[in-house]
Write an enzyme that holds these catalytic residues in place. Sequence first.
Site, PDB file in Angstrom:
ATOM      1  CE  LYS A 107      45.055  -0.141 -12.776  1.00  0.00           C
ATOM      2  NZ  LYS A 107      44.628  -0.004 -11.377  1.00  0.00           N
ATOM      3  CG  ASN A 119      47.152   6.830  -4.672  1.00  0.00           C
ATOM      4  OD1 ASN A 119      46.109   6.714  -5.316  1.00  0.00           O
ATOM      5  ND2 ASN A 119      48.242   6.136  -4.966  1.00  0.00           N
ATOM      6  CB  ALA A 120      52.579   8.914  -2.840  1.00  0.00           C
ATOM      7  CB  THR A 121      52.100   4.676  -6.671  1.00  0.00           C
ATOM      8  OG1 THR A 121      50.923   5.363  -7.105  1.00  0.00           O
ATOM      9  CG2 THR A 121      51.911   3.179  -6.860  1.00  0.00           C
ATOM     10  CG  ASP A 124      42.757  -2.537  -9.961  1.00  0.00           C
ATOM     11  OD1 ASP A 124      42.263  -2.329 -11.079  1.00  0.00           O
ATOM     12  OD2 ASP A 124      43.860  -2.045  -9.644  1.00  0.00           O
ATOM     13  CE  LYS A 180      47.915   1.123  -5.823  1.00  0.00           C
ATOM     14  NZ  LYS A 180      47.000   1.036  -6.969  1.00  0.00           N
ATOM     15  CE  LYS A 186      51.028  -1.359  -7.631  1.00  0.00           C
ATOM     16  NZ  LYS A 186      49.825  -1.993  -8.196  1.00  0.00           N
ATOM     17  CG  ASP A 218      47.188  -2.776  -5.897  1.00  0.00           C
ATOM     18  OD1 ASP A 218      46.663  -3.910  -5.897  1.00  0.00           O
ATOM     19  OD2 ASP A 218      47.287  -2.062  -6.919  1.00  0.00           O
TER      20      ASP A 218
HETATM   21  O1  LIG Z   1      46.967   3.306  -8.305  1.00  0.00           O
HETATM   22  C1  LIG Z   1      48.112   3.761  -8.290  1.00  0.00           C
HETATM   23  O2  LIG Z   1      48.536   4.404  -7.326  1.00  0.00           O
HETATM   24  C2  LIG Z   1      49.024   3.594  -9.464  1.00  0.00           C
HETATM   25  C3  LIG Z   1      48.595   2.596 -10.469  1.00  0.00           C
HETATM   26  C4  LIG Z   1      48.886   1.170 -10.141  1.00  0.00           C
HETATM   27  O3  LIG Z   1      49.102   0.806  -9.011  1.00  0.00           O
HETATM   28  C5  LIG Z   1      48.892   0.211 -11.251  1.00  0.00           C
HETATM   29  C6  LIG Z   1      49.650   0.523 -12.363  1.00  0.00           C
HETATM   30  C7  LIG Z   1      49.733  -0.321 -13.444  1.00  0.00           C
HETATM   31  C8  LIG Z   1      49.018  -1.498 -13.428  1.00  0.00           C
HETATM   32  C9  LIG Z   1      48.252  -1.833 -12.320  1.00  0.00           C
HETATM   33  C10 LIG Z   1      48.171  -0.987 -11.234  1.00  0.00           C
HETATM   34  C11 LIG Z   1      47.254  -1.371 -10.099  1.00  0.00           C
HETATM   35  O4  LIG Z   1      46.557  -0.543  -9.516  1.00  0.00           O
HETATM   36  O5  LIG Z   1      47.154  -2.541  -9.804  1.00  0.00           O
HETATM   37 MG   LIG Z   2      45.501  -2.217  -8.262  1.00  0.00          MG
END
Ligand SMILES: O=C(O)CCC(=O)c1ccccc1C(=O)O
Ligand SMILES: [Mg+2]
Length: 378
Positions: A282, A137-139, A254, A164, A166, A194
């Site tokens: 992770k 996925n692109a973030t 997560d 995805k 944020k 997220d």
């Molecule tokens: O999942 C992704 O697309 C990138 C990774 C990401 O969002 C992330 C990166 C660093 C710390 C926490 C997170 C997270 O998934 O919450």
């Molecule tokens: Mg996350």
Amino acid sequence: MRVEPFALSLAEPLGTARGRMTERAGFVVALDLDGVVGVGEAAPLPDWTESLNACEAALTAVAAGIDEGREPGTYLSREDGDESDGDALHGAPAARHAVATAVLDAGARRAGEPLHERLTREYGTRSAAAVETVPVNATVGDGVPAETAEAAAEAVETGFGTVKLKIGARDAESDSERVAAVRDRCPSADLRADANGAWDGDTARRALAAFADDRVAYVEQPLPVDTTTDGEGQRHDLTAHASLRGGAVGIAPDESLAAGGEGLAPVHAALDAGAADAVVLKPMALGGPDRAVAAATAARQAGVTPVVTTTIDGALARATAVHVAAAIPDVPACGLATGGRMAEDLLPTDPAPVASGAVRVPDGPGIAGGTRWHDPTS
Ligand SMILES: O=C(O)CCC(=O)c1ccccc1C(=O)O
Ligand SMILES: [Mg+2]
């Protein structure tokens, strides 16, 4: 075992509900196992793993123990995370990640096989398969609706099928506008969001209802971590996440999977509590690629979708996570397209480059063939 510190700045900081991430620091370890050197990365991140200082202390203790003749594998003896209390890697998942990766890398290099084949055989559910790419996925970080939609549209244009977002840095109504703006610009993209634990239960219910209209597949960690337990010993955050399930938008713990216990215990607790449609795995936060593949296997057995992401790590841990994803049959898009955010990196070229919404799985021996850390004279 050599332990080398690193600090990497991000060219493109990531805006999240927990603030902006601008730099990543950690350690590369290089471990000589009977003449074959394996390497691994520790990139600790507060809220997810031990602190940088605790990570260094753990790695230094392991290095000293190995110098005194202790077998490296004995630090990793229990993949369920039940290392005896007081052992150096207990409570230090990023340090364990580095040591476990180095041991696996050395073994894979000795056998002349890519890391994912070894992970598949030892912790997966099938015999080793040829896997060339993994979907990613692109973030897209926090931003106003127009910026968010622009970033998502750009990602889709370069071939990402999954985006995805944020969320949680602003109120739920503003985030719903951002999601709607993205859906408008990207009508056929698979969308995820997220929240990084930003919501309470009422906010989550409201936001999930709005996100359903825009066909968001799942929300990562809608509610904060809360490892306190009820009278039956059930964790409050897992019960609360379980109660959000059942709608059109899935729930994907997560942070909760890196809290309240060592190793895979939180993953098993989340699966047992029915808290997850998907689990965000992770390797750095779980304590190693071995545990991440074992967690994915457990998730599949429970009918839960495993997704692999990084904590935005250096190139060695990113490539390690790509091998983890490659060891999971039919893995959905994973959060592994974060290399482009780095202003500088641990390797001169990315061993797992992203193109057209997929990351290439390194096919050399071990993590990525040879690096300068594999050369004991460097
Ligand atoms: O999942 C992704 O697309 C990138 C990774 C990401 O969002 C992330 C990166 C660093 C710390 C926490 C997170 C997270 O998934 O919450
Ligand atoms: Mg996350």
